[in-house]
Design an enzyme around this catalytic site. Structure first.
Site, short mmCIF file in Angstrom:
data_model
loop_
_atom_site.label_atom_id
_atom_site.label_comp_id
_atom_site.label_asym_id
_atom_site.label_seq_id
_atom_site.Cartn_x
_atom_site.Cartn_y
_atom_site.Cartn_z
N ARG A 153 31.82 -45.81 -56.68
CA ARG A 153 30.74 -44.90 -56.27
C ARG A 153 29.44 -45.38 -56.91
NH1 ARG A 153 33.33 -38.92 -55.71
NH2 ARG A 153 32.24 -38.99 -53.73
N CYS A 155 35.91 -36.96 -57.47
CA CYS A 155 37.24 -37.55 -57.44
C CYS A 155 37.21 -39.05 -57.64
CB CYS A 155 37.86 -37.26 -56.08
SG CYS A 155 38.12 -35.52 -55.78
N LYS A 162 31.14 -26.18 -49.83
CA LYS A 162 30.93 -26.74 -51.17
C LYS A 162 29.92 -27.89 -51.12
CE LYS A 162 33.78 -30.04 -53.00
NZ LYS A 162 33.06 -31.13 -53.67
N ASN A 163 30.11 -28.79 -50.16
CA ASN A 163 29.26 -29.98 -50.13
C ASN A 163 27.82 -29.68 -49.72
OD1 ASN A 163 31.37 -31.53 -50.99
ND2 ASN A 163 31.98 -32.21 -48.95
N ARG A 171 38.72 -27.16 -57.08
CA ARG A 171 37.31 -27.58 -57.04
C ARG A 171 36.72 -27.38 -55.65
NH1 ARG A 171 37.02 -33.25 -57.65
NH2 ARG A 171 34.96 -32.78 -56.89
N ASP A 225 36.79 -36.86 -45.86
CA ASP A 225 37.35 -35.71 -46.58
C ASP A 225 38.50 -35.03 -45.84
OD1 ASP A 225 35.71 -36.08 -48.72
OD2 ASP A 225 34.39 -34.39 -48.33
C1 UD1 Z 1 30.86 -38.70 -49.23
C2 UD1 Z 1 30.95 -38.58 -47.74
C3 UD1 Z 1 30.51 -37.19 -47.36
C4 UD1 Z 1 31.34 -36.19 -48.13
C5 UD1 Z 1 31.26 -36.46 -49.63
C6 UD1 Z 1 32.11 -35.51 -50.44
C7 UD1 Z 1 30.49 -40.25 -46.03
C8 UD1 Z 1 29.58 -41.31 -45.54
N1 UD1 Z 1 30.11 -39.60 -47.11
O1 UD1 Z 1 29.51 -38.51 -49.61
O2 UD1 Z 1 30.63 -36.97 -45.96
O3 UD1 Z 1 30.90 -34.89 -47.84
O4 UD1 Z 1 31.67 -37.78 -49.88
O5 UD1 Z 1 33.40 -35.95 -50.57
O6 UD1 Z 1 31.52 -40.00 -45.46
N2 UD1 Z 1 27.45 -46.21 -51.61
C9 UD1 Z 1 26.86 -47.36 -52.08
N3 UD1 Z 1 25.74 -47.27 -52.84
C10 UD1 Z 1 25.17 -46.07 -53.14
C11 UD1 Z 1 25.77 -44.89 -52.66
C12 UD1 Z 1 26.91 -44.98 -51.89
O7 UD1 Z 1 27.34 -48.46 -51.83
O8 UD1 Z 1 24.13 -46.06 -53.84
C13 UD1 Z 1 28.68 -46.29 -50.81
C14 UD1 Z 1 29.87 -45.66 -51.54
O9 UD1 Z 1 30.46 -46.56 -52.41
C15 UD1 Z 1 30.78 -45.29 -50.40
C16 UD1 Z 1 29.81 -44.97 -49.27
O10 UD1 Z 1 28.55 -45.51 -49.65
O11 UD1 Z 1 31.54 -46.39 -50.02
C17 UD1 Z 1 29.66 -43.49 -49.01
O12 UD1 Z 1 29.10 -42.91 -50.13
P1 UD1 Z 1 28.22 -41.58 -50.05
O13 UD1 Z 1 28.01 -41.13 -48.66
O14 UD1 Z 1 27.06 -41.77 -50.93
O15 UD1 Z 1 29.21 -40.62 -50.76
P2 UD1 Z 1 28.99 -39.15 -50.99
O16 UD1 Z 1 27.55 -38.79 -51.05
O17 UD1 Z 1 29.88 -38.81 -52.12
#
Ligand code: UD1
Length: 473
Positions: free
Chosen positions: A159, A154, A61-62, A445, A350
């Site tokens: 985020r 979620c 999915k990711n 999802r 995850d």
């Molecule tokens: C995250 C997971 C990823 C997983 C995905 C789906 C990590 C590092 N990332 O990715 O492996 O596949 O969820 O569930 O494990 N952040 C900031 N500023 C930004 C963007 C992010 O501070 O502009 C922070 C977020 O608040 C969070 C961290 O970075 O604490 C990780 O975020 P990010 O890797 O961007 O999340 P996803 O891309 O959703």
């Protein structure tokens, strides 16, 4: 004068003519209806279960979501194979269609031709439907999107999108918060320009977004302290197949030489490493032996090490098949272990909730530290309903294991997010009696046919779908 980022997607006049794909001359097929997926359906699990046999792992999915978003950057048709049939992937397909792309869903293949896309604003309704989390279209698509888009998946903590905004600015974009939306423009009237940007944190979504944007920027971009997740590597592979020039994906520095256009290409989505890990944990929590394929063993090596230390035997039966045996010959229980989540190759956030479910059944006490998201402990309260013993303090949980012979017991927990919901399914498999899980749409999802897959391994899992008013009349 500022120019909309829209110009990235609308091919420039000197671009080669785009081939028309006859298979895409028909109107887009409607998003596939997902049978059995109803917002108020429940999963009822009667345990304790013993699992056996083989399970087929679906596409990631990711990985599917950012690659689907990247098809918007390509002229001509892109064809993605092995896309899991999930509410998230179908929602992303319908977002692409709502923007004007021709989208065909043919089983596990999705074909996208974005040549007709002229709008850069995803329809808010489609975005709301599309809980696509980290790599959401709203974050990848140059144009505008709500700053804290409801599509961010979620509710597991803050985020923010600051890294996306700073990174796009480093490529020459003007990014503003206007009318409750993030609006982005290329300031120089031509498009983005290559630049240098160091991420404060290796965010997966920001890395993916900036890598995509840099592919069509003028000049060379150097991104450092980037995410090394397999999904970043898979996206780079797709972009390279589509004509992009990218080096270093999978390391902490990525260099991208901008091109004036990308063409559609074909790609096969990698197996889902989180689903793989979840089934390994399902075998462990039920003290069973199962095998699974296709998998990429290196994507789950962190979990493999932990489960081996707990007492499981894990064998690689072929290049893409893993077997896990969680039954000890001397009847000894599995041992607890500590986990701290972090960016790849550290322990995946995850898999944290599902691992916590396992630890509630192991010897001794274990510590679970969540370092990626600041509110990802909600499942602990639901696990308590099944008799688990967990103390949460901020982003750390102390999990007290079970003595040998003592089991979790069935209850009625609520799935409040995707992976947390799956931790309840695992706990339900191990618990005695009936566990009735509501909020199943969260689980749907991210897990394709989860009830059917568990049934095929021998679990007693039923999906209860309430009759709608019209059906009951
Ligand atoms: C995250 C997971 C990823 C997983 C995905 C789906 C990590 C590092 N990332 O990715 O492996 O596949 O969820 O569930 O494990 N952040 C900031 N500023 C930004 C963007 C992010 O501070 O502009 C922070 C977020 O608040 C969070 C961290 O970075 O604490 C990780 O975020 P990010 O890797 O961007 O999340 P996803 O891309 O959703």
């Amino acid at each position: 004068m500022a120019t909309s980022f829209c110009s990235f997607n609308v091919p420039k006049s000197q671009d080669p003519p785009k081939p028309l794909n006859p298979s895409l001359q028909n109107p887009p097929s409607p998003p596939l209806h997902l049978h059995n997926q109803n917002h108020s359906s429940k999963l009822v699990i009667t345990g304790p279960s013993k699992l056996s046999g083989h399970v087929a792992i679906s596409g990631s999915k990711n990985s599917s979501l950012p690659i689907l978003a990247a098809t918007l950057f390509c002229s001509g048709t892109s064809k993605l194979a092995n896309v899991p049939c999930l509410s998230d992937t179908r929602a992303m397909a319908s977002v692409l269609a709502s923007l004007g792309a021709e989208v065909q869903v043919l089983g596990d293949e999705i074909l996208v031709n974005a040549d007709g896309v002229r709008s850069v604003e995803p329809c808010p309704d489609e975005i709301r439907k599309c809980e696509v989390g980290s790599s959401s279209l709203g974050r990848c698509w140059p144009g505008s999107a709500p700053p804290r888009s409801p599509c961010r998946g979620c509710d597991i903590g803050a985020r923010p999108v600051d890294l996306y905004v700073q990174g796009l600015r480093a490529l020459g974009a003007v990014v503003e918060l206007r009318d409750g939306k993030v609006q982005a423009y290329a300031a120089n009237g031509r498009g983005l320009v290559g630049g240098t940007f160091q991420l404060d944190y290796p965010s997966v979504g920001a890395t993916e977004t900036l890598m995509m944007a840099a592919c069509l920027a003028d000049g060379v971009t150097l991104l450092s302290n980037v995410a090394k997740e397999p999904e970043v590597v898979a996206l780079a592979r797709f972009l390279i197949e589509s004509g992009a020039c990218i080096e270093g994906a999978g390391s902490n520095k990525i260099v991208i030489k901008g091109k004036s256009w990308l063409h559609g290409s074909e790609c096969k989505i990698d197996p889902d490493r989180i689903e793989t890990g979840t089934f390994m944990l399902a075998a462990a929590i039920t003290r069973s032996c199962i095998s699974m394929s296709p998998v990429i063993p290196s994507h789950v090596s962190c979990l493999t090490e932990k489960l081996r230390a707990a007492g499981c035997k894990i064998r690689q039966r072929s290049h893409d098949t893993l077997e896990i045996l969680a039954v000890s010959t001397d009847g000894a229980n599995l041992n607890g272990f500590n986990v701290k989540t972090g960016p790849f190759p550290a322990f995946p956030t995850d898999l944290q909730p599902q691992t916590m479910a396992l630890l509630t059944t192991c010897n001794g006490s274990s510590i679970v530290e969540e370092s990626v998201f600041n509110k990802r402990m909600g499942h602990a309260n639901e696990l308590l309903k099944l008799g688990a013993r967990i103390q949460v303090c901020g982003s750390t949980a102390l999990v007290l294991g079970k003595d040998k012979g003592s089991l979790l017991s069935g209850s009625s927990p609520i799935a409040k997010d995707l992976r947390g919901g799956m931790s309840l399914v695992l706990a339900g498999l191990a618990a005695t009696g009936n566990t009735e899980i509501s909020g199943v749409s969260h689980i749907d999802r991210g897990y394709e046919n989860i009830d059917a897959k568990l049934q095929s391994l021998g679990a007693d899992v039923k999906r209860l779908i309430p009759l709608t008013c019209s059906e009951s009349q």
